[in-house]
Design a protein around this motif. Structure first.
Motif, PDB file in Angstrom:
ATOM      1  N   SER A 174      -4.080   6.283   3.763  1.00 35.44           N
ATOM      2  CA  SER A 174      -5.095   6.939   3.944  1.00 35.44           C
ATOM      3  C   SER A 174      -6.319   6.576   2.953  1.00 35.44           C
ATOM      4  O   SER A 174      -7.590   7.090   3.252  1.00 35.44           O
ATOM      5  CB  SER A 174      -5.064   8.626   3.672  1.00 35.44           C
ATOM      6  N   LYS A 175      -6.003   6.117   1.915  1.00 31.33           N
ATOM      7  CA  LYS A 175      -6.708   5.545   0.927  1.00 31.33           C
ATOM      8  C   LYS A 175      -7.450   4.312   1.401  1.00 31.33           C
ATOM      9  O   LYS A 175      -8.302   3.579   0.377  1.00 31.33           O
ATOM     10  CB  LYS A 175      -6.261   5.773  -0.431  1.00 31.33           C
ATOM     11  N   HIS A 176      -7.140   3.712   2.337  1.00 34.83           N
ATOM     12  CA  HIS A 176      -7.435   2.325   2.498  1.00 34.83           C
ATOM     13  C   HIS A 176      -7.580   2.170   4.177  1.00 34.83           C
ATOM     14  O   HIS A 176      -6.892   1.324   4.541  1.00 34.83           O
ATOM     15  CB  HIS A 176      -6.423   1.318   1.966  1.00 34.83           C
ATOM     16  N   PRO A 177      -8.516   2.805   4.433  1.00 37.42           N
ATOM     17  CA  PRO A 177      -8.885   2.874   6.154  1.00 37.42           C
ATOM     18  C   PRO A 177      -9.035   1.642   6.852  1.00 37.42           C
ATOM     19  O   PRO A 177      -8.617   1.350   7.821  1.00 37.42           O
ATOM     20  CB  PRO A 177      -9.746   3.999   6.246  1.00 37.42           C
ATOM     21  N   LEU A 196       0.854  -1.197   0.006  1.00 35.92           N
ATOM     22  CA  LEU A 196       0.043  -0.002  -0.024  1.00 35.92           C
ATOM     23  C   LEU A 196       0.817   1.247   0.105  1.00 35.92           C
ATOM     24  O   LEU A 196       1.670   1.426   0.795  1.00 35.92           O
ATOM     25  CB  LEU A 196      -0.908  -0.044   1.279  1.00 35.92           C
ATOM     26  N   LYS A 197       0.560   2.204  -0.941  1.00 39.67           N
ATOM     27  CA  LYS A 197       1.489   3.503  -0.993  1.00 39.67           C
ATOM     28  C   LYS A 197       0.689   4.186  -0.156  1.00 39.67           C
ATOM     29  O   LYS A 197       1.455   5.482   0.305  1.00 39.67           O
ATOM     30  CB  LYS A 197       1.647   3.861  -2.388  1.00 39.67           C
ATOM     31  N   HIS A 198      -0.748   4.496   0.184  1.00 34.77           N
ATOM     32  CA  HIS A 198      -1.263   5.543   0.849  1.00 34.77           C
ATOM     33  C   HIS A 198      -2.233   4.739   1.812  1.00 34.77           C
ATOM     34  O   HIS A 198      -3.345   4.135   1.320  1.00 34.77           O
ATOM     35  CB  HIS A 198      -1.966   6.310  -0.164  1.00 34.77           C
ATOM     36  N   TYR A 231      -5.816  -0.412   6.919  1.00 37.66           N
ATOM     37  CA  TYR A 231      -4.829   0.136   7.740  1.00 37.66           C
ATOM     38  C   TYR A 231      -4.964  -0.112   9.167  1.00 37.66           C
ATOM     39  O   TYR A 231      -4.475  -0.454   9.839  1.00 37.66           O
ATOM     40  CB  TYR A 231      -4.945   1.766   7.461  1.00 37.66           C
TER      41      TYR A 231
END
Length: 275
Positions: free
Chosen positions: A223-226, A219-221, A229
């Motif tokens: 925040s885009k995969h709450p 995952l690079k972000h 995460y």
């Protein structure tokens, strides 16, 4: 540790840039105590598990449907009532465990576990046994050649271990349906032991480094995969105690198996609470 011969290449502790110290180590503490305890713990589990896996007796309590995890899933032709859900396809040869189709995967899952690797590298492989203690060999290729390259398959054994944990959960749930009559409900001390073992096995499996990678890797972000995460953070919390869970589950496996064996052999009676 003996020095290398004239024809052997200088490397590791024999490198020209390293100090010429004849002693194995200058440490004065009991550095050998920790690896000794780990070796004894591994040996105790391996001896017990091997003996019980080949005993092929006292692994199932039909009255309460207690099945030891060492024999689950039981797929040999002699499993009887312990294999109502699974096909009985394995021969009854004395050297073939009744759960031979799954035990190798569980063994490899443990052997390739990141914690266990670090533990037996230091104790069995002695690479190195402790800080500031020289290795008993000159060359070490890491996990790039056989047999240690097999360690890189850990993530695949993690998937299989997850499936086997589901099977162990099924065994623990089925054991509650042991009351009077079909579909009855009952539970005793054995149910609590089976359930506790399954919970610890799940915690150990989910705290695995591979599980942490599966939930949050690539995952690079965040925040885009709450959701991923959040799962990753929970697994990461478990992961900090992966070593502890690794040892606890060795204990719960032996304790659960011993309890089922004692009840199955008639040595003790199961303490019943309901049914």
């Amino acid at each position: 540790m003996s020095a290398p011969t004239a024809n052997s290449p200088a490397s590791g502790v024999f490198s020209p840039t390293r100090a010429r110290i004849q002693e194995r180590t200058l440490r004065t503490d009991r550095w050998w105590l920790s690896p000794l305890r780990i070796d004894l713990g591994f040996a105790a589990f391996l001896i017990y598990a091997t003996a019980r896996g080949l005993q092929k007796e006292y692994f199932f309590v039909p009255q309460y449907h207690y099945l030891t995890p060492f024999y689950s899933p039981c797929m040999a032709k002699a499993c009887g009532e312990a294999s109502e859900f699974w096909p009985q396809i394995l021969p009854n040869w004395w050297f073939v465990p009744y759960a031979a189709l799954t035990l190798p995967f569980l063994l490899l899952f443990r052997l390739t576990c990141y914690y266990y690797r670090g533990a037996y590298y230091r104790t069995v492989w002695q690479s190195p046994t402790a800080c500031a203690v020289a290795e008993p060999r000159v060359h070490y290729s890491g996990e790039t050649k056989l047999p240690l390259i097999i360690q890189n398959t850990h993530r695949y054994f993690f998937y299989v271990a997850g499936i086997i944990s589901v099977i162990n959960s099924y065994d623990a749930i089925v054991a509650f349906h042991s009351g009077n009559g079909p579909g009855g409900f009952g539970f005793g001390l054995g149910n609590l032991i089976l359930l506790g073992n399954v919970i610890m096995l799940w915690i150990y499996t989910l705290s695995c480094h591979s599980c942490r990678h599966v939930t949050g890797g690539r995952l690079k972000h965040f925040s885009k995969h709450p959701v991923r995460y959040w799962i990753w953070t929970q697994v990461s919390r478990l992961n900090t105690r992966h070593k502890l869970y690794a040892w606890i589950t060795l204990g719960t496996l032996m304790f659960t198996d011993a309890y089922v064996a004692l009840v199955a052999s008639g040595t003790i009676s199961d303490l019943r609470f309901v049914g």
